[in-house]
Write an enzyme that holds these catalytic residues in place. Structure first.
Site, short mmCIF file in Angstrom:
data_model
loop_
_atom_site.label_atom_id
_atom_site.label_comp_id
_atom_site.label_asym_id
_atom_site.label_seq_id
_atom_site.Cartn_x
_atom_site.Cartn_y
_atom_site.Cartn_z
CE LYS A 248 -4.09 2.04 2.36
NZ LYS A 248 -3.78 3.38 1.97
NE ARG A 253 -7.69 4.03 -6.87
CZ ARG A 253 -8.45 3.44 -6.18
NH1 ARG A 253 -8.42 3.55 -4.64
NH2 ARG A 253 -9.10 2.47 -6.52
NE ARG A 415 -14.70 2.97 3.04
CZ ARG A 415 -13.68 3.77 2.60
NH1 ARG A 415 -12.37 2.92 2.81
NH2 ARG A 415 -13.51 5.07 2.33
P1 AMP Z 1 -7.16 4.78 2.35
O1 AMP Z 1 -6.91 6.12 1.40
O2 AMP Z 1 -6.58 4.54 3.73
O3 AMP Z 1 -8.60 4.35 2.30
O4 AMP Z 1 -6.73 3.45 1.37
C1 AMP Z 1 -6.99 3.41 0.00
C2 AMP Z 1 -6.15 3.89 -0.93
O5 AMP Z 1 -4.66 3.21 -1.05
C3 AMP Z 1 -6.38 3.93 -2.16
O6 AMP Z 1 -7.39 4.83 -2.72
C4 AMP Z 1 -4.93 4.29 -3.13
O7 AMP Z 1 -4.76 5.63 -3.12
C5 AMP Z 1 -4.11 3.71 -2.08
N1 AMP Z 1 -3.19 2.36 -2.40
C6 AMP Z 1 -1.79 2.50 -2.33
N2 AMP Z 1 -1.48 1.12 -2.83
C7 AMP Z 1 -2.32 0.74 -3.28
C8 AMP Z 1 -2.45 -0.80 -4.15
N3 AMP Z 1 -1.89 -1.49 -4.09
N4 AMP Z 1 -3.79 -1.09 -4.57
C9 AMP Z 1 -4.79 -0.17 -4.14
N5 AMP Z 1 -4.79 0.99 -3.47
C10 AMP Z 1 -3.54 1.40 -3.19
#
Ligand code: AMP
Length: 578
Positions: A248, A253, A415
């Protein structure tokens, strides 16, 4: 000549005076039915306070001063007098309403819409004067209440309280007779986040027309999101068998669209950010080999040696000026992880392994600045934990665990449990991070006097379309961040509580803010609280204890903050573990 604008603003006035979501839906659904089909999309955009879908990034480019000038030119009233009145009323819409003289407006929806578009499109030398003249033509024909809303739309201060979900509900009731079809509209909206297109298809072609809406290269798609779990070992329960584990990355994104000619980059908020990352456009042209595609990845900033740097560094690239200078100062790389469309075919309904292998097929690795996200496929929690540790060592935020089952489709704007995130904060006992929207502030004392001492933060209840408070945030800010508070927050000060905010009557901050600024907050635990409204039940809501500020989340919009439902799940999870 089409629908009279006076009828539209009469409804806006009614909406302003109601706070119940049901009443809003009732008013809007009755109203939508009487609007001529060719005007429905325009009225729907105007009801959201805009003249196009959010991803068009419409900017009227008129500051309050210019609007004062235009009102003065249209009414003959002195600018100074108007400015004094503005200071007193705190809302230029109300100023316009009290000055503009016609008893009856002579405006029609298509004319208002066309001139507002002209104002937005006017740029370059002498544009401010031209904008003033255009606004003047509208105000001269407007009734007082029409003038009020025209000015509010121009200044981005519409605040009717009707969010996208309320409008979708109302459209569903108006054209299918029931709210039960809203999920179908929402599904189409996730693929085509343009409320005007949805309204027009529904009014002209019915539900069938809405169900036909599909991916269009160049039009952003609402991005799939990840759920969180209480313990890493819960993955086996949520995803039996093998799953994919990816790094991650701690960046931003991006959704990349290519129609065979042009590349467009969209942010998670669906803003067009192509101009900000010219090097990524060039890399996509060079490294992705297909006739047309929509792919997704994470932009991460890197140092000269190629080490990954945190999200805050990348945020310096959020600029329209000095792009070249910052391109050199803050170099970036891209990790690709999904494919939604390829060579005329929609891939949303294909499984993740199919999408990933198509992505792999079209990605030519010519340099390590544009590569696939690092991935393993396993069914083993220990291996997952090892991967997690190595991801952190590499500068990542944690891991994304993705289902590889046959049904592992791309869930637009959802989600669900096909993607699970596991971040380093979750690994610490009793720690959770929430993304929350700031809705108010309390004045500071002592070292913080003259500035804000604590921020009132809220989660989003996506079922009801309202914000619910969950904590007062006062720690974790550096001295520089505290000094910067007024500059960052004061432009969002609201004269009263935002319409879509649910607060307990005892929670009275010194100032209210329009829900715009998002903060990521680390908290010790979630507890029951009588003064917060998140997940309220029997007079008790949920509160985040000992919240600490981690960072601003400029990449998220208010509706993308942590939902009340997620907070409820986290709370249940904690209770279960105790
Ligand atoms: P969060 O913002 O904490 O809800 O986490 C989701 C976000 O993680 C996504 O919107 C992406 O911007 C980010 N992300 C980073 N690496 C990845 C990955 N390998 N696959 C999907 N999302 C990722």
């Amino acid at each position: 000549m089409t629908f009279p604008f006076s009828k539209v603003v009469t409804v806006y006035e009614q909406l302003e005076n109601v706070s119940s979501g049901n009443k809003m839906r009732e008013i809007l659904s009755v109203f939508f039915k009487i609007i001529p089909k060719e005007d429905l999309d325009k009225v729907v955009y105007l009801s959201t306070g805009s003249i196009a879908s959010e991803c068009e990034g419409i900017n009227f480019g008129m500051a309050e001063k210019m609007v004062v000038k235009a009102i003065s030119a249209a009414t003959g009233k002195n600018e100074k007098e108007l400015t004094t009145l503005f200071k007193k009323k705190g809302d230029l819409g109300l100023v316009a309403e009290s000055i503009v003289g016609h008893a009856e407006g002579k405006l029609f929806v298509d004319e208002v819409f066309r001139i507002l578009h002209e104002i937005a499109a006017t740029s370059g030398a002498g544009s401010q004067e031209k904008k003033c003249v255009l606004l003047g033509t509208l105000l001269r024909k407007a009734s007082p209440n029409e003038a009020k809303y025209i000015v509010r739309i121009l200044l981005n201060k519409m605040r009717l309280g009707a969010g996208t979900m309320t409008i979708l509900d109302s459209l569903s009731i108006a054209f299918t007779g029931t709210k039960a079809n809203k999920p179908k509209l929402e599904h189409a909206y996730n693929i085509c986040p343009d409320i005007g297109v949805i309204a027009h298809s529904l009014a002209t072609k019915g539900l069938h027309g809405v169900e036909q809406i599909s991916v269009m290269v160049g039009r952003p798609i609402k991005m799939m999101l990840a759920s969180r779990i209480g313990q890493l070992k819960d993955i086996n329960e949520k995803m039996p068998g093998t799953f994919a584990v990816e790094e991650k990355y701690d960046g931003e994104r991006v959704q990349i669209h290519y129609d065979g000619k042009k590349i467009i980059l969209y942010s998670r908020r669906l803003e067009n950010i192509t101009e900000q990352f010219p090097e990524l456009v060039a890399l996509a042209h060079k490294n992705l080999h297909a006739k047309s595609y929509v792919v997704e990845g994470e932009i991460v900033s890197v140092d000269q040696k190629g080490n990954l740097l945190p999200f805050q560094v990348l945020m310096q690239r959020r600029r329209k000026q000095d792009v070249e200078e910052y391109r050199k100062k803050v170099p970036v790389c891209l990790f690709l992880f999904d494919l939604l469309y390829l060579d005329g075919e929609q891939y949303l309904h294909k499984s993740y392994p199919e999408r990933r292998s198509a992505l792999k097929r079209i990605t030519k690795k010519t340099e390590n600045k544009f590569v696939l996200a690092r991935q393993i496929v396993t069914d083993n929690i220990e291996e997952t934990e090892e991967f997690f540790t190595s991801a952190l060592a590499h500068g990542g935020e944690g891991i994304m665990v993705k289902s590889t089952a046959l049904h592992s489709v791309y869930q637009t704007g959802t989600r669900g449990w096909l993607w699970i995130k596991w971040k380093k904060e979750y690994a610490q006992e009793l720690s959770d991070t929430l993304d929350l929207v700031v809705v108010g502030a309390f004045m500071g004392r002592g070292r913080r006097s003259g500035s804000y001492g604590a921020l009132l933060c809220a989660a989003y209840n996506d079922k009801k379309g309202v914000f619910e408070t969950v904590c007062k945030l006062g720690s974790g800010f550096s001295d520089e961040q505290l000094v910067e508070f007024p500059g960052r927050f004061n432009k969002y000060v609201a004269s009263h509580k935002p319409t879509r905010l649910v607060v307990h009557k005892s929670m009275q901050p010194d100032v209210w803010f329009d829900p715009v600024i998002i903060v990521e907050v680390l908290g010790a635990e979630l507890t029951r609280s009588p003064v917060h409204t998140c997940c309220e039940e029997g007079g008790q809501g949920l509160a985040l204890r000992f919240p600490r500020f981690l960072r601003y989340r400029e990449d998220k919009s208010p509706e993308q903050v942590t939902t009340s439902k997620e907070i409820w799940q986290m709370y249940k999870e904690k209770v279960k573990r105790r």
